[in-house]
Structure formats: structure tokens, C-alpha cells
Write a protein that holds these residues in place. Sequence first.
Motif, PDB file in Angstrom:
ATOM      1  N   SER A 128       0.777  -1.191   0.048  1.00  0.00           N
ATOM      2  CA  SER A 128       0.044  -0.079  -0.009  1.00  0.00           C
ATOM      3  C   SER A 128       0.721   1.428  -0.045  1.00  0.00           C
ATOM      4  N   ILE A 129       0.344   2.061  -0.875  1.00  0.00           N
ATOM      5  CA  ILE A 129       1.131   3.503  -0.891  1.00  0.00           C
ATOM      6  C   ILE A 129      -0.080   4.363  -0.497  1.00  0.00           C
ATOM      7  N   GLN A 130       0.158   5.110   0.697  1.00  0.00           N
ATOM      8  CA  GLN A 130      -0.719   5.849   1.186  1.00  0.00           C
ATOM      9  C   GLN A 130      -0.468   7.319   0.742  1.00  0.00           C
ATOM     10  N   VAL A 131      -1.348   8.055  -0.004  1.00  0.00           N
ATOM     11  CA  VAL A 131      -0.889   8.944  -0.866  1.00  0.00           C
ATOM     12  C   VAL A 131      -1.455  10.397   0.017  1.00  0.00           C
ATOM     13  N   SER A 132      -2.803  10.458   0.061  1.00  0.00           N
ATOM     14  CA  SER A 132      -3.351  11.685   0.800  1.00  0.00           C
ATOM     15  C   SER A 132      -3.625  11.342   2.219  1.00  0.00           C
ATOM     16  N   GLU A 133      -3.785  12.600   2.653  1.00  0.00           N
ATOM     17  CA  GLU A 133      -3.982  12.522   4.303  1.00  0.00           C
ATOM     18  C   GLU A 133      -5.526  12.171   4.622  1.00  0.00           C
ATOM     19  N   LEU A 134      -5.458  11.707   5.791  1.00  0.00           N
ATOM     20  CA  LEU A 134      -6.790  11.364   6.030  1.00  0.00           C
ATOM     21  C   LEU A 134      -7.849  12.575   6.438  1.00  0.00           C
ATOM     22  N   ARG A 135      -8.707  12.316   5.626  1.00  0.00           N
ATOM     23  CA  ARG A 135      -9.961  13.356   5.776  1.00  0.00           C
ATOM     24  C   ARG A 135     -11.134  12.979   6.437  1.00  0.00           C
ATOM     25  N   ASP A 136     -11.533  13.765   7.341  1.00  0.00           N
ATOM     26  CA  ASP A 136     -12.979  13.714   8.020  1.00  0.00           C
ATOM     27  C   ASP A 136     -14.149  13.289   7.248  1.00  0.00           C
ATOM     28  N   GLU A 137     -14.143  14.088   5.958  1.00  0.00           N
ATOM     29  CA  GLU A 137     -15.231  13.827   5.242  1.00  0.00           C
ATOM     30  C   GLU A 137     -14.950  14.648   3.893  1.00  0.00           C
ATOM     31  N   ALA A 138     -15.385  13.952   2.690  1.00  0.00           N
ATOM     32  CA  ALA A 138     -14.935  14.750   1.629  1.00  0.00           C
ATOM     33  C   ALA A 138     -16.076  13.897   0.510  1.00  0.00           C
ATOM     34  N   GLN A 139     -16.508  14.757  -0.499  1.00  0.00           N
ATOM     35  CA  GLN A 139     -17.266  14.492  -1.820  1.00  0.00           C
ATOM     36  C   GLN A 139     -16.382  14.292  -2.880  1.00  0.00           C
ATOM     37  N   VAL A 140     -16.438  12.963  -3.685  1.00  0.00           N
ATOM     38  CA  VAL A 140     -15.457  13.032  -4.666  1.00  0.00           C
ATOM     39  C   VAL A 140     -16.280  12.779  -5.806  1.00  0.00           C
ATOM     40  N   LEU A 141     -15.908  13.499  -6.946  1.00  0.00           N
ATOM     41  CA  LEU A 141     -16.682  13.217  -8.407  1.00  0.00           C
ATOM     42  C   LEU A 141     -15.794  12.060  -8.806  1.00  0.00           C
ATOM     43  N   ILE A 142     -16.800  11.136  -9.308  1.00  0.00           N
ATOM     44  CA  ILE A 142     -16.195   9.694  -9.933  1.00  0.00           C
ATOM     45  C   ILE A 142     -16.921   9.610 -11.261  1.00  0.00           C
ATOM     46  N   SER A 143     -15.953   9.397 -12.241  1.00  0.00           N
ATOM     47  CA  SER A 143     -16.456   9.293 -13.818  1.00  0.00           C
ATOM     48  C   SER A 143     -16.411   7.767 -14.075  1.00  0.00           C
ATOM     49  N   SER A 144     -17.512   7.419 -14.413  1.00  0.00           N
ATOM     50  CA  SER A 144     -17.646   5.839 -14.680  1.00  0.00           C
ATOM     51  C   SER A 144     -18.482   5.693 -15.856  1.00  0.00           C
ATOM     52  N   GLY A 145     -18.003   5.534 -17.054  1.00  0.00           N
ATOM     53  CA  GLY A 145     -18.203   5.454 -18.350  1.00  0.00           C
ATOM     54  C   GLY A 145     -18.837   6.489 -18.816  1.00  0.00           C
ATOM     55  N   SER A 146     -19.919   6.765 -19.139  1.00  0.00           N
ATOM     56  CA  SER A 146     -20.444   8.174 -19.659  1.00  0.00           C
ATOM     57  C   SER A 146     -21.293   9.129 -18.696  1.00  0.00           C
ATOM     58  N   SER A 147     -21.002   8.445 -17.138  1.00  0.00           N
ATOM     59  CA  SER A 147     -21.704   9.150 -16.227  1.00  0.00           C
ATOM     60  C   SER A 147     -20.657   9.864 -15.259  1.00  0.00           C
ATOM     61  N   ILE A 148     -20.930  10.960 -14.780  1.00  0.00           N
ATOM     62  CA  ILE A 148     -20.509  11.365 -13.446  1.00  0.00           C
ATOM     63  C   ILE A 148     -21.081  11.593 -12.496  1.00  0.00           C
ATOM     64  N   GLY A 149     -20.624  11.357 -11.278  1.00  0.00           N
ATOM     65  CA  GLY A 149     -21.450  11.613 -10.093  1.00  0.00           C
ATOM     66  C   GLY A 149     -20.518  11.866  -8.927  1.00  0.00           C
ATOM     67  N   GLY A 150     -21.122  12.581  -7.605  1.00  0.00           N
ATOM     68  CA  GLY A 150     -20.738  12.581  -6.519  1.00  0.00           C
ATOM     69  C   GLY A 150     -20.916  11.586  -5.683  1.00  0.00           C
ATOM     70  N   LYS A 151     -19.871  11.337  -4.602  1.00  0.00           N
ATOM     71  CA  LYS A 151     -20.150  10.551  -3.611  1.00  0.00           C
ATOM     72  C   LYS A 151     -19.385  10.989  -2.482  1.00  0.00           C
ATOM     73  N   THR A 152     -19.987  10.692  -1.300  1.00  0.00           N
ATOM     74  CA  THR A 152     -19.646  11.325  -0.178  1.00  0.00           C
ATOM     75  C   THR A 152     -18.904  10.270   1.028  1.00  0.00           C
ATOM     76  N   PHE A 153     -17.733  10.542   1.265  1.00  0.00           N
ATOM     77  CA  PHE A 153     -16.679   9.384   1.979  1.00  0.00           C
ATOM     78  C   PHE A 153     -16.439  10.263   3.376  1.00  0.00           C
ATOM     79  N   ARG A 154     -16.484   9.431   4.312  1.00  0.00           N
ATOM     80  CA  ARG A 154     -16.155  10.025   5.868  1.00  0.00           C
ATOM     81  C   ARG A 154     -14.914   9.022   6.076  1.00  0.00           C
ATOM     82  N   GLN A 155     -14.090   9.798   6.731  1.00  0.00           N
ATOM     83  CA  GLN A 155     -12.859   9.082   7.489  1.00  0.00           C
ATOM     84  C   GLN A 155     -12.028   8.446   5.973  1.00  0.00           C
ATOM     85  N   MET A 156     -11.734   9.457   5.180  1.00  0.00           N
ATOM     86  CA  MET A 156     -11.332   8.875   3.878  1.00  0.00           C
ATOM     87  C   MET A 156      -9.772   9.107   3.512  1.00  0.00           C
TER      88      MET A 156
END
Length: 270
Positions: A128-156
Amino acid sequence: MIALGCQVFDKPPEQAFDSLLKPVKTSADSVTLEIFQARIPLDQEKKADALWERIDEQEFDADLRRKLISNGLRVGVVGGTLPEDLSKLLALKSDAEEESASRVITNQTAMPRVTRRVVQVKRREPTSIQVSELRDEAQVLISSGSSIGGKTFRQMQGVYALEAESIPGQQVRVRLIPELHHGDMKQRYAGSDQGIFMSIPSREREVFNDLAMEANLAPGELLVVGCLPDAKASLGGVFHTASAAGRDERKLILIRLMQVPPSEILTEKK
């Protein structure tokens, strides 16, 4: 994962990289790699973008590149002589004072611009390569195929799963898979090739197998992973945007083959 050291470069580029060429003992079923994490200050972002003119992104097929770009990521390989500007980036002089009985800790000394780790990766045992710092909460835009959606993650936290194995021609096949680790730490069971199950503390994982980056590296070649500018909310931005003293910085991940795998011809003779 076996971490064999972490250091900050405070030498001129030629001295810093000469010191990296010392041989490291490794077992027959493992590969020795260097992992650099380089934080790029805002005033050097244009130089960082210019680096990609000398990084070969054509090593990866067009379909994968489109998927990566839509998620704010980019990847390429540097072969042959290391570009001077990249060498300078990895050999940024530390602001730390010379060693003494007392030392003042500042934002710069507490968070070095460049870190280096040496790891031995066994076949079928990802590191494992830990790249980012631990965030309490963040919404991430994820592109999958032809759609883009936001997803909220906690302790990410953004993590790359690194796999590596020797291949014919004294090369190494390196594979990076982006993962988002999130949620509370819980005891979870993980299996091994030997059929042994161990209970280890871990978070839930969102694995992006369709964004897996795979390249064959020869000695001295670098795999470089970064993000697109102005893509902070994307997956690439989450992985490769750091914060120091209230200012955003971009981060590059660089992986280099440190030791030539044993020749398959010599291995057969033994």
C-alpha cells in the motif's frame, strides 16, 4: 510491506541520484523499488506541468488514458536520462538546519517536500502507498463510463495498491490500483496465498480496478503518477492534492526499479 528507509533530499541532483544506485539485497521472489512522493509548491506548478512534456504517456492505451483523465489522473513513464527539471524537483533542498542539540520545527521541516521509501514487493503480495492525508469527510466526483457522479466518504484516505513482479528481459511489471479507504477502523479478516486468515484493523475500500495502471519498467525508468490542474474535487485531486500551511500543493508519485532482477538465464543455470 517492508519499509527500509525514508529520507529528505538535501544534496545536489547528481549526488542525490548517485547515492540511489547502491545495490540492495533482495530475495528471488521479490522486487526492490523506490517510491518518491514529491509535493510541488504553488509557485512551481507551471514547471510541474511542463514536466509532462518529457513524460511518455503513450505507454498506456488510449482507452485507459481517457478514463484516467476523466477522473483527474495522468500517468506516464520516464526512460533513459532523467530530465534535469525532474531531477531538481526530486532533489529539492531541505530547509532544515544542520543537526544540533536543538532544532526548531517549522511547516517545511515537519512536512518535507520530497520523501523516498525503498520497498521489497513480493509477487501476489500488494504493497500500500498512502498518498493523501486522512480527511474527516469529502465528496469525490467519480467518472464511470458516460456518467459522472458525486459520492461522499467519511474518514477517507487515498491509497494505491502496488503490485510488482519480475518478467523476462530483466524488467519488472508494475501495477497501481487506486483505492479509497473510508469509514471507521474495524478488525477485518484477510487471507494469504498460504490459506492463513489474519485479523487486521482496516477501513472499507472502494477499489477502482478499471483505472489500474500497468507498465513494464527497465532499470532506471520511472513510473510517474499525478493529477490534472484544477481537478481538486476529482479522484485525482483527492489523491494528489496536499495542504500545507493553509495552501494547496500538488503531489507526484514516482516509482523506480532500484535493483535489476536476476537474469532468467543465470537462474536456470543454477
